[in-house]
Design a protein around this motif. Sequence first.
Motif, PDB file in Angstrom:
ATOM      1  N   GLU A 310      10.262   2.777  -6.877  1.00 43.24           N
ATOM      2  CA  GLU A 310       9.268   3.546  -6.125  1.00 43.24           C
ATOM      3  C   GLU A 310       8.862   2.814  -4.844  1.00 43.24           C
ATOM      4  O   GLU A 310       8.638   3.425  -3.809  1.00 43.24           O
ATOM      5  N   GLN A 311       8.776   1.482  -4.950  1.00 44.90           N
ATOM      6  CA  GLN A 311       8.476   0.694  -3.746  1.00 44.90           C
ATOM      7  C   GLN A 311       9.595   0.850  -2.723  1.00 44.90           C
ATOM      8  O   GLN A 311       9.353   1.014  -1.530  1.00 44.90           O
ATOM      9  N   PHE A 313      11.696   3.338  -2.457  1.00 44.77           N
ATOM     10  CA  PHE A 313      11.667   4.691  -1.884  1.00 44.77           C
ATOM     11  C   PHE A 313      10.584   4.803  -0.818  1.00 44.77           C
ATOM     12  O   PHE A 313      10.804   5.360   0.260  1.00 44.77           O
ATOM     13  N   TYR A 314       9.424   4.269  -1.119  1.00 44.74           N
ATOM     14  CA  TYR A 314       8.305   4.362  -0.163  1.00 44.74           C
ATOM     15  C   TYR A 314       8.678   3.706   1.168  1.00 44.74           C
ATOM     16  O   TYR A 314       8.500   4.297   2.234  1.00 44.74           O
ATOM     17  N   LEU A 315       9.225   2.516   1.095  1.00 46.98           N
ATOM     18  CA  LEU A 315       9.577   1.796   2.332  1.00 46.98           C
ATOM     19  C   LEU A 315      10.712   2.499   3.068  1.00 46.98           C
ATOM     20  O   LEU A 315      10.687   2.647   4.287  1.00 46.98           O
ATOM     21  N   MET A 316      11.709   2.944   2.321  1.00 47.97           N
ATOM     22  CA  MET A 316      12.855   3.617   2.960  1.00 47.97           C
ATOM     23  C   MET A 316      12.437   4.949   3.572  1.00 47.97           C
ATOM     24  O   MET A 316      12.978   5.361   4.603  1.00 47.97           O
ATOM     25  N   SER A 317      11.466   5.613   2.966  1.00 50.02           N
ATOM     26  CA  SER A 317      11.018   6.897   3.512  1.00 50.02           C
ATOM     27  C   SER A 317      10.315   6.698   4.851  1.00 50.02           C
ATOM     28  O   SER A 317      10.025   7.658   5.546  1.00 50.02           O
ATOM     29  N   ARG A 318      10.073   5.447   5.219  1.00 45.80           N
ATOM     30  CA  ARG A 318       9.508   5.131   6.534  1.00 45.80           C
ATOM     31  C   ARG A 318      10.587   4.585   7.470  1.00 45.80           C
ATOM     32  O   ARG A 318      10.286   3.919   8.471  1.00 45.80           O
ATOM     33  N   GLY A 319      11.828   4.810   7.086  1.00 39.49           N
ATOM     34  CA  GLY A 319      12.921   4.456   7.989  1.00 39.49           C
ATOM     35  C   GLY A 319      13.485   3.057   7.797  1.00 39.49           C
ATOM     36  O   GLY A 319      14.416   2.653   8.483  1.00 39.49           O
ATOM     37  N   ILE A 320      12.917   2.299   6.852  1.00 44.83           N
ATOM     38  CA  ILE A 320      13.373   0.921   6.648  1.00 44.83           C
ATOM     39  C   ILE A 320      14.622   0.943   5.764  1.00 44.83           C
ATOM     40  O   ILE A 320      14.593   1.516   4.673  1.00 44.83           O
ATOM     41  N   GLN A 321      15.717   0.346   6.243  1.00 42.40           N
ATOM     42  CA  GLN A 321      16.956   0.428   5.465  1.00 42.40           C
ATOM     43  C   GLN A 321      16.865  -0.420   4.189  1.00 42.40           C
ATOM     44  O   GLN A 321      16.062  -1.342   4.095  1.00 42.40           O
ATOM     45  N   GLU A 322      17.722  -0.072   3.232  1.00 43.61           N
ATOM     46  CA  GLU A 322      17.559  -0.605   1.878  1.00 43.61           C
ATOM     47  C   GLU A 322      17.488  -2.137   1.818  1.00 43.61           C
ATOM     48  O   GLU A 322      16.616  -2.701   1.168  1.00 43.61           O
ATOM     49  N   LEU A 328      11.664  -7.129   2.074  1.00 40.41           N
ATOM     50  CA  LEU A 328      10.214  -7.015   2.244  1.00 40.41           C
ATOM     51  C   LEU A 328       9.495  -7.118   0.904  1.00 40.41           C
ATOM     52  O   LEU A 328       8.486  -7.813   0.769  1.00 40.41           O
ATOM     53  N   VAL A 329      10.045  -6.442  -0.110  1.00 41.90           N
ATOM     54  CA  VAL A 329       9.408  -6.450  -1.426  1.00 41.90           C
ATOM     55  C   VAL A 329       9.465  -7.853  -2.039  1.00 41.90           C
ATOM     56  O   VAL A 329       8.481  -8.343  -2.597  1.00 41.90           O
ATOM     57  N   GLY A 332       7.157 -10.109  -0.266  1.00 38.48           N
ATOM     58  CA  GLY A 332       5.797  -9.752  -0.678  1.00 38.48           C
ATOM     59  C   GLY A 332       5.455 -10.348  -2.035  1.00 38.48           C
ATOM     60  O   GLY A 332       4.370 -10.876  -2.248  1.00 38.48           O
TER      61      GLY A 332
END
Lengths: 363, 250
Positions: A310-311, A313-322, A328-329, A332
């Motif tokens: 889910e994390q 998906f959330y980041l990728m839905s903002r254009g960040i590639q996998e 990033l995760v 973090g």
Amino acid sequence: MTTLQSNLLENHTPTGREEAWRFTPLKRLAGLHDGSAKPEARDSLSLNGAATPGVTFTRGAITAVSSSEDSIVNRIRNYTSEGAILTIDKDVVVTEPIFLNRISGGIQTAELSRVQIRLGTHAKATVILENTGDSVLAEDLEIILSPGSDLTFISLQEWDSKSVYAATHNAIIDRDASLKAIHVTVGGDVVRLLPKVEFVGPGASVDLQGVYFATEGQFFEHRMHVDHAVPNAKSNVNYKGALAGDKSHTVWIGDVYIRAAAEGTDTYELNRNLILTDGARADSVPNLEIETGEIVGAGHASTTGRFDDEQLFYLMSRGIQESDARRLVVRGFFNEVISLINNEVIQERLMTRIDNELERAGK
Amino acid sequence: MSTLEIRGLKVTVDTEQGVKEILKGVDLTIKSGETHAIMGPNGSGKSTLAYSIAGHPKYTITGGTVTLDGVDVLEMTVDERAKAGLFLAMQYPVEVPGVSVSNFLRTAATALRGEAPKLREWVGEVKSAMEGLKMDPSFAQRNVNEGFSGGEKKRHEIMQLELLRPKFAILDETDSGLDVDALRVVSEGVVRAKEANNLGVLLITHYTRILRYIQPDFVHVFAAGKVVEQGGPELAEKLEANGYAEYVSA
């Protein structure tokens, strides 16, 4: 040297069936546990830069302050009675961190090293121990905190890929003294690190923070032992680990003893593991033994989980590639502990290493 | 002028009871600058529509097409959809521990714009977006969605909408859990994004109250996995008065 070598062999040799050794791959310890390692005097630890007033770094006779049942520690103590001693005199407050560097010694021979870090009454310092290069190293490191002293001890295991490091970091903490330790293990073939804490005066506190990231084939074990033998001491343990790649293996053991005399104890320990790929194994065992009910609090938690889609998906839905999202995760996840190291150069160096290892593991 | 076109979209999910069809042939066309409200009862598949368009891996597309200016969206990865100009404001935004809002926003803006925004201008952009949504500056230093209140999560979603400048935004129950003041602030953010970028909006909601702030051009009633009725803003008034009973029983 022959006498010393035979002393090495006289000790009890773990078989792997003992509780303290059951996770450790003994065959990969380069003979540190059974006395077959070839010791060489290296004095690999040095003080980086000049000592400031009230700070001394010397080599000399060492008398053990802590007791140990660990086979490797006993071999070291039988082998040598000398070592490196860092002393911060009483009432001295050192504002800049004191760096201890390691000179890489290779893996053909082994170093058996003794170290003491001593803080006088009401002294305050930050000590950063940087372990780099390839070495086979057994270390008996003692931290002696006089009443009211305050040490931040950061040990960075940034070893190259062939290193074997088996160490006990044994802290003896007197009245109202405080230790904050941050253990970071991101490199080496085998790292077995045993942070131990013995409270010898009331009102003392310890905060053990750690991160480890094991990739393909690496074995990292962190086994802590916090002994509450006196009243009103406080301990907090927070270790976070991530694993990626086939046969990456981490072990976290958190033993906390609250003895009958330790009224008013407040303790909490937490270990969280993030498994990034198949083929990785994280063992996590918190142990709490309580002999008195007159305490402020005692708790522990351990979680081991997979990467949260889910994390991602959330980041990728903002254009960040996998791959960036994963990085990033993971950053973090480690940031909570690494941000405690009050040095941006080291923070960034560790994060970059984690990024690079993550990238390699993803291929 | 862009067009987001959904044709005959069928979607299933895997449940413990087996594969379940949620969307049963959805048709919908949205053009730049238009606002479409999708209203319908719980469980009708509104959120599934939103997440399917965004590419959530939980949903399997079994039929139909989604295109953006004629380009197949369903073939794209999740990040490619965002880069193509789609944005989903989530009903339950996900916590990302240890990643600050500021780092997250800059990483996303860099990915979408193809280069890192100039620091000075970027700081100004973020500041003004936060002011517009009445958010405290300290917000940028907090971890993404971690410990956010319901209202903060929604403000954060709309802040991204304003900063990331998509062509089309799907707002999945952005109004849920907001008090009157927060609803107004968030709605104003959506309207600003519309005016600034000629944004097309697909607004999913149960309630008409958000439509007082964000005027829909079209209202679609969604029931049992498809659009069952379409009309203008007057349809929303009718739903407010009569509820969904006639569509659910039908």
